[in-house]
Design a protein around this motif. Structure first.
Motif, mmCIF file in Angstrom:
data_model
loop_
_atom_site.group_PDB
_atom_site.id
_atom_site.type_symbol
_atom_site.label_atom_id
_atom_site.label_comp_id
_atom_site.label_asym_id
_atom_site.label_seq_id
_atom_site.Cartn_x
_atom_site.Cartn_y
_atom_site.Cartn_z
ATOM 1 N N ILE B 172 0.867 -1.177 0.000
ATOM 2 C CA ILE B 172 0.000 0.000 0.000
ATOM 3 C C ILE B 172 0.904 1.228 0.000
ATOM 4 C CG2 ILE B 172 -1.808 1.270 1.220
ATOM 5 C CD1 ILE B 172 -2.943 -1.364 0.555
ATOM 6 N N TYR B 173 0.910 1.966 -1.119
ATOM 7 C CA TYR B 173 1.759 3.157 -1.205
ATOM 8 C C TYR B 173 0.982 4.383 -0.763
ATOM 9 C CZ TYR B 173 5.409 0.550 -3.485
ATOM 10 O OH TYR B 173 6.409 -0.336 -3.735
ATOM 11 N N THR B 174 1.665 5.208 0.044
ATOM 12 C CA THR B 174 1.004 6.408 0.540
ATOM 13 C C THR B 174 2.057 7.513 0.616
ATOM 14 O OG1 THR B 174 -0.222 7.300 2.424
ATOM 15 C CG2 THR B 174 1.310 5.517 2.879
ATOM 16 N N ASP B 175 1.714 8.652 1.243
ATOM 17 C CA ASP B 175 2.689 9.746 1.261
ATOM 18 C C ASP B 175 3.562 9.747 2.518
ATOM 19 O OD1 ASP B 175 0.529 10.388 2.748
ATOM 20 O OD2 ASP B 175 0.120 12.317 1.803
ATOM 21 N N VAL B 176 3.387 8.760 3.403
ATOM 22 C CA VAL B 176 4.339 8.590 4.519
ATOM 23 C C VAL B 176 4.892 7.172 4.431
ATOM 24 C CG1 VAL B 176 3.210 10.254 6.037
ATOM 25 C CG2 VAL B 176 2.507 7.867 6.084
ATOM 26 N N ASP B 177 5.966 6.915 5.158
ATOM 27 C CA ASP B 177 6.654 5.639 4.943
ATOM 28 C C ASP B 177 6.225 4.559 5.928
ATOM 29 O OD1 ASP B 177 7.862 6.685 7.092
ATOM 30 O OD2 ASP B 177 9.920 6.467 6.367
ATOM 31 N N GLY B 178 4.957 4.585 6.330
ATOM 32 C CA GLY B 178 4.461 3.503 7.160
ATOM 33 C C GLY B 178 3.546 4.006 8.255
ATOM 34 N N ILE B 179 3.276 3.115 9.190
ATOM 35 C CA ILE B 179 2.444 3.459 10.342
ATOM 36 C C ILE B 179 3.364 3.956 11.446
ATOM 37 C CG2 ILE B 179 0.803 2.558 12.039
ATOM 38 C CD1 ILE B 179 0.030 0.422 9.977
ATOM 39 N N SER B 189 8.503 13.434 17.725
ATOM 40 C CA SER B 189 9.453 12.333 17.934
ATOM 41 C C SER B 189 8.815 10.968 17.646
ATOM 42 C CB SER B 189 9.964 12.371 19.374
ATOM 43 O OG SER B 189 8.858 12.323 20.257
ATOM 44 N N ALA B 190 7.647 10.960 17.037
ATOM 45 C CA ALA B 190 6.985 9.687 16.722
ATOM 46 C C ALA B 190 7.882 8.855 15.809
ATOM 47 C CB ALA B 190 5.638 9.950 16.055
ATOM 48 N N ARG B 191 7.866 7.528 16.012
ATOM 49 C CA ARG B 191 8.721 6.648 15.236
ATOM 50 C C ARG B 191 7.902 5.777 14.305
ATOM 51 N NH1 ARG B 191 10.212 2.823 17.473
ATOM 52 N NH2 ARG B 191 9.007 3.026 19.407
ATOM 53 N N GLN B 192 8.500 5.407 13.176
ATOM 54 C CA GLN B 192 7.852 4.463 12.279
ATOM 55 C C GLN B 192 7.856 3.081 12.914
ATOM 56 O OE1 GLN B 192 9.371 1.784 10.153
ATOM 57 N NE2 GLN B 192 8.933 2.431 8.047
ATOM 58 N N PHE B 233 7.371 7.915 -2.234
ATOM 59 C CA PHE B 233 8.438 8.873 -2.495
ATOM 60 C C PHE B 233 9.818 8.344 -2.105
ATOM 61 C CE2 PHE B 233 4.519 11.191 -1.918
ATOM 62 C CZ PHE B 233 4.504 12.021 -3.028
ATOM 63 N N SER B 234 9.880 7.120 -1.513
ATOM 64 C CA SER B 234 11.190 6.572 -1.169
ATOM 65 C C SER B 234 11.165 5.064 -1.362
ATOM 66 C CB SER B 234 11.559 6.910 0.280
ATOM 67 O OG SER B 234 11.051 5.917 1.161
ATOM 68 N N THR B 235 12.326 4.437 -1.336
ATOM 69 C CA THR B 235 12.374 2.988 -1.528
ATOM 70 C C THR B 235 12.638 2.260 -0.219
ATOM 71 O OG1 THR B 235 14.712 3.176 -2.070
ATOM 72 C CG2 THR B 235 13.178 3.132 -3.921
ATOM 73 N N ARG B 236 12.693 3.019 0.893
ATOM 74 C CA ARG B 236 12.992 2.330 2.156
ATOM 75 C C ARG B 236 11.801 1.475 2.592
ATOM 76 N NH1 ARG B 236 12.551 6.051 7.519
ATOM 77 N NH2 ARG B 236 12.304 3.939 8.312
ATOM 78 N N GLU B 237 12.110 0.504 3.455
ATOM 79 C CA GLU B 237 11.068 -0.373 3.980
ATOM 80 C C GLU B 237 10.054 0.429 4.767
ATOM 81 O OE1 GLU B 237 11.034 -4.301 4.738
ATOM 82 O OE2 GLU B 237 11.532 -3.962 2.635
ATOM 83 N N GLY B 238 8.800 0.027 4.671
ATOM 84 C CA GLY B 238 7.768 0.685 5.454
ATOM 85 C C GLY B 238 7.351 -0.177 6.622
ATOM 86 N N THR B 239 6.061 -0.188 6.907
ATOM 87 C CA THR B 239 5.533 -1.003 7.997
ATOM 88 C C THR B 239 4.909 -2.278 7.428
ATOM 89 O OG1 THR B 239 5.017 0.932 9.349
ATOM 90 C CG2 THR B 239 3.813 -1.108 9.847
ATOM 91 N N TRP B 240 5.325 -3.410 7.989
ATOM 92 C CA TRP B 240 4.716 -4.683 7.609
ATOM 93 C C TRP B 240 3.587 -5.017 8.568
ATOM 94 C CZ3 TRP B 240 5.793 -7.979 3.505
ATOM 95 C CH2 TRP B 240 6.893 -7.628 2.720
#
Lengths: 424, 424
Positions: B172-179, B189-192, B233-240
């Motif tokens: 699921i692609y969105t404009d942030v890199d995960g939950i 200071s919220a973390r992915q 917008f990035s290729t880094r891992e998101g939230t599984w």
């Protein structure tokens, strides 16, 4: 109770207020005791905007995807129209071309209708609903892909659907109130034609009159379906296109000439010095057909005895010119013609009228009028009910006006003055 | 070779350049050796623009026609995306929800998926093509009408299609890199969150986290399908999102609290002085259910012995408030409650974490943190892996930040400091 199929073009549904006005007109037809099926085009400039988007992502978009994209246009207009009708208290249902059973071949961008199986439309009509159908689109028989019918596609949808439903009439709504004796922008005294035959309407369409498209009239003729071309801005009668417009009971006497059409969208190619042998012309036109080019007029003079060679000229859509010239150059050595001439500064002026069958001297009057107006004729082509000439593009207006005047189409009295001549 | 289903939302395909960028990403996934199926939403503001058009022709458009209208949005984006991919030299085919076999019930505007029969998608994939599928839409089983799935519909399409195709993952692609552990706009200071369970993701979604929709996670859980939430917008891992994120082999230790969610979209209604008799609460919630109102939290205190009456409070979407109040007033004499109180200046703050099952004292730490921050608690509701409180709307940010800090979600070290208490 009659079944009426109405078709509204893009300018009739250009914005929300247009759509509301069209909805009122549809409801009035329903209230008058008719079953109503409506075919609608995309709103105003939607198609151009979608094409622009396509160009932004791809210089040469695949036909299948372009059709998928463009068909969203009618989806929007038909849903909005159904909503506007519902808002007037009548039940309306919109249907895509696929849902309406418009089955086509797989030629994306200019698919041909193979069959129409409008069971869902009939169910809606039987349930007292107004059915709104997307024009211009269908679904391919083989691959079940979405297709579009190409230019004038919504008119064709309307007529094909009307024929399949056994409708009493197909009303084509446009921004003028019918077919005119000439383009009123060129000839200010042009008159609206109350009744015209399929054959004449087809010749007019083929010769550049923009109101009705050739394919739609062909379809109507095949099924004997009356077309009524009307303005969406007035309630007056428009032009009826029927098989026999001058049958008993109609008051109008058959004119010799029904109208003067013109077309500036063609170019002329001359293949110079073709050896006068069997099969050379066939090779040329087979090459053009393989390149999917629609040829319009073709003229070949007798060959000069001294050289045994002849010139073949033809006209074609100006947009196809480059493709045609490229294809012809490839067979130059094979056919052994001498050279190619190209001219896109031409225009075609056509007299159309079933009455010319029984009136000699039409050609002489026509050519005489052009000569008096100082217009030079470059090519001539005739059918049983049409005479077309190619002239310089900047002489088209003069030629149309001269012909219109020569056959007294200006006046209220519909009777042509034909001066002598050898007949044709 | 893996089968990857990717879903791109409206902001990822907002214009031609966005679409071209997404096309490159899709092609890269294909080139990496995967089969790729893409689900796409309508471009940016398209849906809002179409809704605006609908409002211009009708104040209350029929659901069937509204669905027909809105589904043109994905038709445009999917065709453009297929063109952009074709322009990169890969074969792509776009499919409507109906063509992709997304079968739904007939509830226009918020249809539920009954079945997915993606034979055409499988054929396309087997032929080496990239299949582009319209999100958010389907076709009703009974009437064959076009339907839409309502909010978050494209995510649901993607997950349902991925499940039906037996895909290896649904991205699921969105404009942030995960939950995130909290909304980063509130808690800087919220973390992915690298991995989260279906249950936790569902609680997060139900409690106002906007990234994933409840229905889509429900669907994924039912089929055990891994969801990977990533940034376009990035290729880094998101939230599984998986069934067991802390199974052997993963390096991350299970935190007590996965995240803090909040929701400002609800209102609170209190039914005051309800006679404490069997069936009165049932009558109230039957009335609300008949009015198709989704209730969230419900709180009923023990009744005061003196009066034999109790108060029942519940929260609901603020948009449904007027309908709910009207429905309740109609049964006031029947149920014999005293009055209704209404408050739309509320917010809900929720702690979510599967780890709280085995850690006592979470509630005490949470409430202590809110008290220290001066936040008053109006309602409390709990599930096995969630604690939600209702607070004043202008105290939501303070409460979220305080909870986030109290459970050490700010720091890199994922270990909560739990202060004593009676446990829960």
């Amino acid at each position: 109770m009659a079944l009426v199929v109405q078709k509204y073009g893009g300018s009739s549904v250009a914005d929300a207020s247009c759509i509301k006005r069209v909805a009122q007109r549809i409801v009035a037809t329903k209230k008058a005791g008719n079953d109503v099926v409506v075919v609608v085009s995309a709103m105003g400039d939607t198609t151009d905007e979608l094409l622009d988007l396509a160009r932004q992502v791809s210089p040469l978009p695949p036909g299948r995807e372009l059709d998928m994209l463009l068909t969203s246009g009618e989806r929007i207009s038909m849903a909005l129209l159904a909503m506007a009708i519902a808002n007037l208290g009548h039940e309306a249902r919109s249907f895509t071309g696929s849902q309406a059973g418009v089955i086509t071949d797989s030629t994306h961008g200019k698919a041909r209708i193979i069959d129409v199986t409008p069971s869902r439309i009939r169910e809606a009509v039987d349930a007292g609903q107004i059915a709104i159908v997307a024009g211009f689109q269908g679904v391919s028989q083989d691959s079940k892909d979405i297709t579009t019918l190409g230019r004038g596609g919504s008119d064709t949808t309307a007529v094909a659907l009307a024929a399949a439903l056994g409708a009493d009439v197909c009303e084509i709504y446009t921004d003028v109130d019918g077919i005119y004796t000439a383009d009123p922008r060129i000839v200010r005294s042009a008159r609206q034609i109350p009744r015209i035959s399929y054959d004449e309407a087809m010749e007019m369409a083929a010769c550049g009159a923009k109101i009705l498209h050739l394919r739609c009239v062909e379809y109507a003729r095949r099924f004997g379906l009356p077309i009524h071309v009307r303005s969406s801005f007035s309630t007056r009668e428009g032009t009826w296109v029927v098989s026999d417009p001058y049958s008993e009971g109609t008051e109008v006497e058959q004119p010799i000439i029904s109208g003067v059409a013109h077309d500036r969208s063609e170019a002329k190619i001359t293949v110079v010095g073709v050896p006068d042998k069997v099969g050379e012309a066939a090779a040329i036109f087979r090459t053009l057909a393989d390149a999917e080019i629609n040829i319009d007029m073709i003229v070949q003079n007798v060959s000069a005895a001294a050289t045994g060679r002849t010139d073949i000229s033809f006209t074609l859509p100006v947009n196809d010119s480059q493709t045609a010239l490229t294809a012809l150059k490839k067979i130059q050595s094979q056919v052994a013609f001498e050279s190619l001439l190209y001219d896109d500064q031409i225009g075609k002026v056509s007299l159309v009228g079933a009455g010319m069958r029984s009136h000699p001297g039409v050609t002489a009057t026509f050519f005489g009028a052009l000569a008096d107006a100082g217009v030079n004729i470059e090519m001539i082509s005739t059918s049983e009910i049409r005479i077309s000439v190619v002239v310089g593009q900047n002489e088209v207006d003069t030629a149309v006006a001269a012909a219109h005047r020569a056959f007294d189409l200006d006046s209220d009295q519909v009777e042509a003055v034909v001066y002598g001549g050898t007949g044709r």
